[in-house]
Design an enzyme around this catalytic site. Structure first.
Site, mmCIF file in Angstrom:
data_model
loop_
_atom_site.group_PDB
_atom_site.id
_atom_site.type_symbol
_atom_site.label_atom_id
_atom_site.label_comp_id
_atom_site.label_asym_id
_atom_site.label_seq_id
_atom_site.Cartn_x
_atom_site.Cartn_y
_atom_site.Cartn_z
ATOM 1 N N SER A 146 0.956 -1.164 -0.254
ATOM 2 C CA SER A 146 -0.060 0.106 0.068
ATOM 3 C C SER A 146 0.696 1.258 -0.003
ATOM 4 O O SER A 146 2.133 1.310 0.444
ATOM 5 C CB SER A 146 -0.864 0.107 1.298
ATOM 6 O OG SER A 146 -1.375 1.125 1.457
ATOM 7 N N TYR A 159 -1.899 -0.244 10.353
ATOM 8 C CA TYR A 159 -1.786 -0.883 8.818
ATOM 9 C C TYR A 159 -0.481 -0.389 8.295
ATOM 10 O O TYR A 159 0.098 -1.145 7.406
ATOM 11 C CB TYR A 159 -2.980 -0.089 8.408
ATOM 12 C CG TYR A 159 -3.179 -0.600 6.748
ATOM 13 C CD1 TYR A 159 -3.741 -1.861 6.481
ATOM 14 C CD2 TYR A 159 -3.082 0.312 5.662
ATOM 15 C CE1 TYR A 159 -3.781 -2.246 5.129
ATOM 16 C CE2 TYR A 159 -3.049 -0.191 4.316
ATOM 17 C CZ TYR A 159 -3.333 -1.469 4.110
ATOM 18 O OH TYR A 159 -3.418 -1.788 2.839
#
Length: 248
Positions: A146, A159
């Site tokens: 990501s 995350y």
């Protein structure tokens, strides 16, 4: 005009295959001729995927598996070895967001779950299938990351940290195997119309985002035996590899 990718005779493993990018990437791999091993917790989503793959003339083996089951990941590698003796394509796509929260407010169980699913299970999967990918004449590993891994954005700490850890795992693995046929890369898909994105950005209009099928189509070429890049991050939005390198 670019020739369609031919993955006939190839075995491809996709985690998180019951929805989102994993679902559509599994379909793309099957349409290109690969036998897809579709891994997910949600049996209904796997069955729907299987129906669509078969309708397109492809083949799949469904693997209902919770990736917190580390012994199950180990058994999966053993089962692939017994049946096929190799693995040609790994797509480590499964992941969770956790919570968007100030770091001091993140519950321990939430942080641990994010790390277990996003990092530990990815390492366990790599460990399980590394010998199988090495047995292929052109093993390809595609690990979903990501852009959050490169932006220390407020409230995204668990995350972002998990994806940064995954990218370092991939780069180290790639460096270990750089003199082999195996090619190993991460993918930064960018904002995509998925359930995880909706969880992270509840006020966003999903119709303004690319559909996961569009992202899957751009990621598919990373499974090609012609691919030469390794240890890099493929940025879907820019449609190119990025070189995140630390000076020695």
């Amino acid at each position: 005009m670019t020739e369609p990718l031919d993955l006939s005779g190839r075995i491809a493993l996709v985690t998180g295959a019951s929805r989102g990018i994993g679902y559509f990437l599994a379909k793309e791999l099957a349409a290109a001729g690969a036998h897809v091993l579709a891994v997910a917790r949600t049996v209904g989503g796997l069955e729907e995927l299987d129906d669509e793959i078969k309708a397109g003339g492809g083949e799949a083996t469904l693997v209902p598996l919770d990736l917190t089951d580390m012994a199950g990941i180990d058994r999966l590698g053993g089962a692939i070895h017994e049946r096929w003796g190799k693995l040609d394509v790994l797509v480590a796509n499964a992941g969770i967001l956790g919570t968007i929260s100030p770091i001091g407010h993140v519950e321990a169980k939430t942080f641990e779950k994010v790390m277990t699913i996003n990092v530990t299970s990815t390492w366990r999967l790599i460990r399980s299938v590394d010998p199988l990918l090495r047995a292929s004449d052109a093993g390809r590993a595609i690990v979903m990351s990501s852009g959050a891994a490169h932006v220390a954005r407020a409230f995204w700490a668990p995350y972002a940290a998990s994806k940064a850890a995954v990218e370092v795992l991939v780069r180290s693995w790639a460096d270990e195997t750089k003199n082999m046929p195996l090619r190993v890369n991460s993918v930064s898909p960018g904002a995509t119309r998925t359930a995880m994105r909706a969880q992270a950005m509840p006020g966003e209009d999903p119709q303004t985002l690319p559909h996961p099928s569009e992202v899957a189509a751009k990621v598919l070429p990373l499974a090609s035996s012609e691919l030469t890049e390794t240890g890099l991050v493929f940025d879907v939005r820019r449609d190119r590899f990025l070189h995140y390198r630390v000076p020695e």
